[in-house]
Design a protein around this motif. Sequence first.
Motif, short mmCIF file in Angstrom:
data_model
loop_
_atom_site.label_atom_id
_atom_site.label_comp_id
_atom_site.label_asym_id
_atom_site.label_seq_id
_atom_site.Cartn_x
_atom_site.Cartn_y
_atom_site.Cartn_z
N TYR A 152 6.85 9.88 0.28
CA TYR A 152 5.76 8.92 0.35
C TYR A 152 6.16 7.73 1.22
CZ TYR A 152 8.26 5.94 -2.98
OH TYR A 152 9.19 5.14 -3.57
N SER A 153 5.17 6.99 1.61
CA SER A 153 5.40 5.82 2.45
C SER A 153 4.73 4.60 1.83
CB SER A 153 4.84 6.04 3.85
OG SER A 153 4.93 4.87 4.65
N THR A 154 5.31 3.44 2.09
CA THR A 154 4.69 2.19 1.69
C THR A 154 4.50 1.30 2.92
OG1 THR A 154 6.83 1.20 1.19
CG2 THR A 154 5.64 2.23 -0.64
N LEU A 155 3.45 0.52 2.86
CA LEU A 155 3.18 -0.47 3.89
C LEU A 155 2.99 -1.81 3.20
CD1 LEU A 155 2.58 -1.09 6.90
CD2 LEU A 155 0.16 -0.65 6.39
N LYS A 156 3.92 -2.71 3.47
CA LYS A 156 3.90 -4.00 2.81
C LYS A 156 3.43 -5.06 3.79
CE LYS A 156 7.36 -5.37 0.15
NZ LYS A 156 8.68 -5.92 -0.28
N TRP A 208 0.21 5.68 9.91
CA TRP A 208 -0.63 4.61 9.37
C TRP A 208 -1.56 4.15 10.48
CZ3 TRP A 208 -1.14 3.01 4.44
CH2 TRP A 208 -0.11 3.30 3.52
N TYR A 209 -2.83 3.98 10.09
CA TYR A 209 -3.85 3.42 10.98
C TYR A 209 -4.58 2.32 10.22
CZ TYR A 209 -3.55 7.28 14.35
OH TYR A 209 -3.12 8.18 15.31
N ARG A 210 -5.24 1.45 10.97
CA ARG A 210 -5.97 0.35 10.33
C ARG A 210 -7.31 0.15 11.02
NH1 ARG A 210 -3.94 -5.91 10.37
NH2 ARG A 210 -4.20 -5.64 12.62
N ARG A 211 -8.33 -0.15 10.20
CA ARG A 211 -9.63 -0.49 10.76
C ARG A 211 -10.03 -1.86 10.25
NH1 ARG A 211 -15.71 2.13 10.15
NH2 ARG A 211 -16.46 1.39 12.18
N VAL A 212 -10.03 -2.80 11.15
CA VAL A 212 -10.54 -4.12 10.84
C VAL A 212 -12.06 -4.07 10.98
CG1 VAL A 212 -10.56 -6.52 11.63
CG2 VAL A 212 -8.42 -5.25 11.57
N ARG A 228 9.59 4.73 4.53
CA ARG A 228 9.36 6.09 4.05
C ARG A 228 10.72 6.63 3.58
NH1 ARG A 228 7.07 11.56 7.04
NH2 ARG A 228 6.42 12.61 5.12
N THR A 229 11.17 6.13 2.49
CA THR A 229 12.46 6.52 1.95
C THR A 229 12.43 7.97 1.49
OG1 THR A 229 12.74 4.26 1.18
CG2 THR A 229 14.24 5.91 0.29
N GLY A 230 13.41 8.73 1.91
CA GLY A 230 13.50 10.13 1.51
C GLY A 230 12.52 11.04 2.21
N LEU A 237 0.85 -1.18 0.00
CA LEU A 237 0.00 0.00 0.00
C LEU A 237 0.89 1.24 0.00
CD1 LEU A 237 -2.48 -1.16 2.80
CD2 LEU A 237 -2.56 -1.63 0.33
N ARG A 238 0.42 2.26 -0.69
CA ARG A 238 1.24 3.47 -0.78
C ARG A 238 0.45 4.66 -0.27
NH1 ARG A 238 5.20 6.03 -5.27
NH2 ARG A 238 4.74 8.23 -4.87
N CYS A 239 1.18 5.58 0.35
CA CYS A 239 0.59 6.81 0.85
C CYS A 239 1.45 7.99 0.45
CB CYS A 239 0.47 6.77 2.37
SG CYS A 239 0.04 8.37 3.12
N ASP A 240 0.83 8.98 -0.16
CA ASP A 240 1.51 10.24 -0.46
C ASP A 240 0.94 11.30 0.48
OD1 ASP A 240 1.76 8.61 -3.09
OD2 ASP A 240 3.19 10.26 -3.31
N PRO A 241 1.74 11.79 1.41
CA PRO A 241 1.22 12.79 2.34
C PRO A 241 1.12 14.16 1.67
CG PRO A 241 3.56 12.51 2.69
CD PRO A 241 3.16 11.52 1.63
N ILE A 242 0.55 15.08 2.37
CA ILE A 242 0.52 16.46 1.90
C ILE A 242 1.96 16.98 1.84
CG2 ILE A 242 -0.21 18.81 2.48
CD1 ILE A 242 -2.77 17.54 3.65
N SER A 243 2.28 17.66 0.76
CA SER A 243 3.63 18.15 0.57
C SER A 243 4.08 19.01 1.75
CB SER A 243 3.69 18.98 -0.72
OG SER A 243 4.98 19.52 -0.90
N GLY A 244 5.25 18.71 2.27
CA GLY A 244 5.80 19.50 3.38
C GLY A 244 5.45 18.95 4.75
N HIS A 245 4.59 17.95 4.81
CA HIS A 245 4.25 17.36 6.10
C HIS A 245 5.31 16.34 6.51
CE1 HIS A 245 -0.35 18.29 6.35
NE2 HIS A 245 0.39 19.37 6.15
#
Lengths: 115, 119
Positions: free
Chosen positions: B74-78, B34-38, B69-71, B21-29
């Motif tokens: 963006y972040s990935t959750l595998k 990451w949160y999860r809802r089962v 969250r390289t760099g 899963l990939r997440c692109d945050p708001i620029s500059g944040h």
Amino acid sequence: AQSVTQPDIHITVSEGASLELRCNYSYGATPYLFWYVQSPGQGLQLLLKYFSGDTLVQGIKGFEAEFKRSQSSFNLRKPSVHWSDAAEYFCAALYSGAGSYQLTFGKGTKLSVIP
Amino acid sequence: EAGVTQFPSHSVIEKGQTVTLRCDPISGHDNLYWYRRVMGKEIKFLLHFVKESKQDESGMPNNRFLAERTGGTYSTLKVQPAELEDSGVYFCASSQDIAGTPFDTGELFFGEGSRLTVL
């Protein structure tokens, strides 16, 4: 352990009627408290928050919430519901975790609005 | 200004497969969560990045979950390998403030979530 309870899973109200969604928290100290809304196909949007001071807080979309320390409650209210308010509402509390700050959410209350 | 974006919006995989899963945050944040809802449960915290560093990963359920969250962008959750109980909606959020609580300036911005279904 910290917890947030929303006792109502699903509430149905008529358009124009008043609304109150209940939220109780369990903490040793007064936490930061929030209400979020998730409309279909949308992310979680912040409605309002309470940090300190005036116990009645105003939010967006005509919502307000009242913090009552004696009851450990932070109920959300709206005097007149609109059809567009149909969504899922989440109460949350902020606490300090392992070097960070974490939101603890309730299970959510789904609101249906009858035209 | 673009909000928090997540991809994919929905993923259906079989038990034992891998999903990212990939997440692109708001620029500059700098803060990314990451949160999860089962299904039928509360939305629960998984982890928190400040820039590229993991500030708090106390909510990660087990070592089948790997977040990066390289760099500091963006972040990935595998999830590898995925299990049935991993099904749910994974939310990403970002915030700007890095001094004190992230709520000093008011808000954690959430994405629409990525729904994961493991069959």
